[in-house]
Design an enzyme around this catalytic site. Sequence first.
Site, PDB file in Angstrom:
ATOM      1  N   LYS A 159      48.198  32.693  23.615  1.00  0.00           N
ATOM      2  CA  LYS A 159      47.445  32.239  24.800  1.00  0.00           C
ATOM      3  C   LYS A 159      46.563  31.139  24.628  1.00  0.00           C
ATOM      4  O   LYS A 159      45.581  31.108  23.480  1.00  0.00           O
ATOM      5  CB  LYS A 159      46.705  33.438  25.349  1.00  0.00           C
ATOM      6  CG  LYS A 159      47.565  34.585  25.579  1.00  0.00           C
ATOM      7  CD  LYS A 159      46.753  35.905  25.940  1.00  0.00           C
ATOM      8  CE  LYS A 159      45.760  35.609  27.039  1.00  0.00           C
ATOM      9  NZ  LYS A 159      45.058  37.104  26.965  1.00  0.00           N
ATOM     10  N   THR A 173      45.762  33.087  35.747  1.00  0.00           N
ATOM     11  CA  THR A 173      44.094  33.320  35.998  1.00  0.00           C
ATOM     12  C   THR A 173      43.783  32.831  37.272  1.00  0.00           C
ATOM     13  O   THR A 173      43.803  31.514  37.411  1.00  0.00           O
ATOM     14  CB  THR A 173      43.337  33.152  34.682  1.00  0.00           C
ATOM     15  OG1 THR A 173      43.949  33.873  33.738  1.00  0.00           O
ATOM     16  CG2 THR A 173      41.796  33.527  35.137  1.00  0.00           C
ATOM     17  N   ARG A 224      32.578  41.015  23.865  1.00  0.00           N
ATOM     18  CA  ARG A 224      32.098  41.786  24.991  1.00  0.00           C
ATOM     19  C   ARG A 224      30.710  42.229  24.821  1.00  0.00           C
ATOM     20  O   ARG A 224      30.296  42.637  23.813  1.00  0.00           O
ATOM     21  CB  ARG A 224      32.902  42.828  25.529  1.00  0.00           C
ATOM     22  CG  ARG A 224      34.164  42.371  26.042  1.00  0.00           C
ATOM     23  CD  ARG A 224      35.157  43.520  26.352  1.00  0.00           C
ATOM     24  NE  ARG A 224      36.492  42.681  26.408  1.00  0.00           N
ATOM     25  CZ  ARG A 224      37.174  42.359  27.771  1.00  0.00           C
ATOM     26  NH1 ARG A 224      36.339  42.340  28.800  1.00  0.00           N
ATOM     27  NH2 ARG A 224      38.561  41.955  27.834  1.00  0.00           N
ATOM     28  N   ARG A 263      52.590  42.505  33.122  1.00  0.00           N
ATOM     29  CA  ARG A 263      51.687  42.238  31.866  1.00  0.00           C
ATOM     30  C   ARG A 263      50.716  43.643  31.642  1.00  0.00           C
ATOM     31  O   ARG A 263      50.181  44.208  32.611  1.00  0.00           O
ATOM     32  CB  ARG A 263      50.761  41.203  32.211  1.00  0.00           C
ATOM     33  CG  ARG A 263      49.488  41.096  31.162  1.00  0.00           C
ATOM     34  CD  ARG A 263      48.806  39.581  31.679  1.00  0.00           C
ATOM     35  NE  ARG A 263      47.605  39.485  30.845  1.00  0.00           N
ATOM     36  CZ  ARG A 263      46.403  39.793  31.385  1.00  0.00           C
ATOM     37  NH1 ARG A 263      46.350  39.793  32.756  1.00  0.00           N
ATOM     38  NH2 ARG A 263      45.335  39.272  30.432  1.00  0.00           N
TER      39      ARG A 263
HETATM   40  N1  LIG Z   1      43.975  48.868  33.283  1.00  0.00           N
HETATM   41  C1  LIG Z   1      42.953  48.249  33.880  1.00  0.00           C
HETATM   42  N2  LIG Z   1      42.113  49.190  34.288  1.00  0.00           N
HETATM   43  C2  LIG Z   1      40.844  48.640  34.620  1.00  0.00           C
HETATM   44  N3  LIG Z   1      40.636  47.510  35.248  1.00  0.00           N
HETATM   45  C3  LIG Z   1      41.385  46.675  35.091  1.00  0.00           C
HETATM   46  C4  LIG Z   1      42.576  46.747  34.415  1.00  0.00           C
HETATM   47  N4  LIG Z   1      43.356  45.856  34.309  1.00  0.00           N
HETATM   48  C5  LIG Z   1      42.530  44.682  34.623  1.00  0.00           C
HETATM   49  N5  LIG Z   1      41.449  45.316  35.058  1.00  0.00           N
HETATM   50  C6  LIG Z   1      40.245  44.568  35.965  1.00  0.00           C
HETATM   51  O1  LIG Z   1      40.898  43.214  36.441  1.00  0.00           O
HETATM   52  C7  LIG Z   1      40.249  42.392  35.917  1.00  0.00           C
HETATM   53  C8  LIG Z   1      41.154  41.066  35.651  1.00  0.00           C
HETATM   54  O2  LIG Z   1      42.026  41.669  34.809  1.00  0.00           O
HETATM   55  P1  LIG Z   1      42.722  40.939  33.580  1.00  0.00           P
HETATM   56  O3  LIG Z   1      43.724  41.758  32.982  1.00  0.00           O
HETATM   57  O4  LIG Z   1      42.718  39.553  33.782  1.00  0.00           O
HETATM   58  O5  LIG Z   1      41.365  41.371  32.555  1.00  0.00           O
HETATM   59  P2  LIG Z   1      40.344  40.390  31.613  1.00  0.00           P
HETATM   60  O6  LIG Z   1      39.542  41.439  30.944  1.00  0.00           O
HETATM   61  O7  LIG Z   1      39.746  39.495  32.364  1.00  0.00           O
HETATM   62  O8  LIG Z   1      41.468  40.015  30.655  1.00  0.00           O
HETATM   63  P3  LIG Z   1      41.261  39.355  29.037  1.00  0.00           P
HETATM   64  O9  LIG Z   1      41.030  40.525  28.112  1.00  0.00           O
HETATM   65  O10 LIG Z   1      42.854  38.908  28.819  1.00  0.00           O
HETATM   66  O11 LIG Z   1      40.463  38.252  29.330  1.00  0.00           O
HETATM   67  C9  LIG Z   1      39.376  42.940  34.730  1.00  0.00           C
HETATM   68  O12 LIG Z   1      38.041  42.393  34.398  1.00  0.00           O
HETATM   69  C10 LIG Z   1      39.120  44.372  35.069  1.00  0.00           C
HETATM   70  O13 LIG Z   1      37.953  44.451  35.915  1.00  0.00           O
HETATM   71  C1  LIG Z   2      44.619  35.585  30.805  1.00  0.00           C
HETATM   72  C2  LIG Z   2      43.175  35.190  30.158  1.00  0.00           C
HETATM   73  O1  LIG Z   2      43.372  35.824  29.004  1.00  0.00           O
HETATM   74  C3  LIG Z   2      42.686  34.186  30.413  1.00  0.00           C
HETATM   75  O2  LIG Z   2      42.673  33.572  31.374  1.00  0.00           O
HETATM   76  O3  LIG Z   2      41.629  33.855  29.738  1.00  0.00           O
HETATM   77  K   LIG Z   3      44.048  40.681  26.720  1.00  0.00           K
HETATM   78 MG   LIG Z   4      41.400  35.278  28.221  1.00  0.00          MG
END
Ligand SMILES: Nc1ncnc2c1ncn2[C@@H]1O[C@H](COP(=O)(O)OP(=O)(O)OP(=O)(O)O)[C@@H](O)[C@H]1O
Ligand SMILES: CC(=O)C(=O)O
Ligand SMILES: [K+]
Ligand SMILES: [Mg+2]
Length: 496
Positions: A218, A276, A74, A33
Amino acid sequence: MMRRTKIVATLGPASSNPDILRQMIEAGVDVVRINFSHGTKDEHIASAEQVRSLAHSLGRTVGVLADLQGPKIRIGKFAQGKITLKARDEFILDAECELGNQERVGLDYRELPNDVEAGTVLLLDDGRIVLTVTKVRESEIYCEVLQGGILSNNKGINRKGGGLSAPALTAKDLQDIKTATILRADYLAVSFPRSGEDIRRARALMQEAQGHSLLMAKIERSEAILALDDILSASDAIMVARGDLAVEVGDAAVPALQKRMIRSAREANKLVITATQMMESMISNPIPTRAEVSDVANAVLDGTDAVMLSAESAAGQYPVEAVAAMARVCLEAEKEYTVNLSFRRSPDTQPVSIEDAIARATMYTAGSLKIRAIAALTQSGVTALFMSRRSSKVPIFALSPQEDTLSKVTLFRGVYPIKFGQGLCDPEIILSMAEDELLRRGAVRNEDLIIMTIGEPVGKAGGTNTMKLVRVGGSRGTTQITKEVTQQTFSDPLNL
Ligand SMILES: Nc1ncnc2c1ncn2[C@@H]1O[C@H](COP(=O)(O)OP(=O)(O)OP(=O)(O)O)[C@@H](O)[C@H]1O
Ligand SMILES: CC(=O)C(=O)O
Ligand SMILES: [K+]
Ligand SMILES: [Mg+2]
């Protein structure tokens, strides 16, 4: 035994090192992903390339899921990177604020003050911090802290109960859809859709950009639960996005919703990822908790196509161990009899197509005879999809010359991609060579009974119309049983 449930791993700083990524693929990653909430266009394109070339060097196919950021609201950044809020503090969310401090912080969504009023409960950082709105003054939302904690840069905000007006596709998403097309995403995930219309719009934009991804919705808003049937009909797949969903509907409602969503997706012939915090403690521990093991196993027993790692693989200390732990838990859970969601309804529902009719006949036969494997010779993968909607212990090999089909079936439960059949068109030769290919890979042995499906004429997408039982290594398909029962050619029984 081969693992049927697929593993999706989010890429991030913890998994960008090629050696780690290789180990993760070896440990069992089926799909990566790429989260468009983080990183740049060039980084995303490079990541997809890196994954594909590593997978290729390992003789594996790994799918790519591009996850759009969507209207995730955010907060901005803090001058000090973070603050600590205490219960009963006053705190202001202010769209005009540049750099945050102990009193206020910025917002990336200017409309938020119009979507809230005194009494609205806002949850920050997946619900770790809870604020109640006391008053709204132009760009400023005054809040009282209900539950405090550490609040750091760019954490997400949700409104309890849902109902934020932000559209599902933002200006950034429109650009990111183009990037997803450039990196040839197999799946394109739309964040926070409210209705099937949001998915249809994303599909139109993706097609306009010449993309060929499957569309994933999603499910992470309370409105999406109400519109689930409409969303399913517009999508190819859904994700049970428990992070945001729990914040909107309350954490206690999520487990039952997960079961409902998985059942509904399978019944609608759609794919489903459970996502998640599945192995959350493995962000900083080499082994999962008992509760996490149960969570992954229960998703498997519910019938999910895939389980997903987020921060565990993107930003954790043990990305390889997290993949390995998921793989071992899935494999063990799959030994248990799982509720057969699909056969029960088979007699009452009409097959939706010839492929569906063949898939049903195949799975019924696989469940009643001692079948070692199913070989679905497929152009589009649709027959393998229909087969995989029925629970079974028999492996389904999707044999296709189409690279894009092979990398999409990586997400299908119980389906394994095999590149095969480039340039072949005589069905007799194809079936016999497919048998050899399965033998060569050790997937079947001489004397095994297998089922093969194929579309004649060969080469046309979505044309599977033939099911055949074959005794491997027999006199090429004419053993006792095949003479008696098989070679059922369905010549358009549905009048489609
Ligand atoms: N490419 C990345 N660079 C930096 N930190 C990352 C990256 N991908 C994920 N993370 C870290 O891992 C955590 C969880 O990853 P995830 O992809 O679920 O992010 P999220 O911001 O919670 O996702 P979403 O935007 O889908 O709600 C993030 O909050 C972040 O701290
Ligand atoms: C993956 C994601 O975007 C969530 O659990 O909210
Ligand atoms: K996302
Ligand atoms: Mg989400």
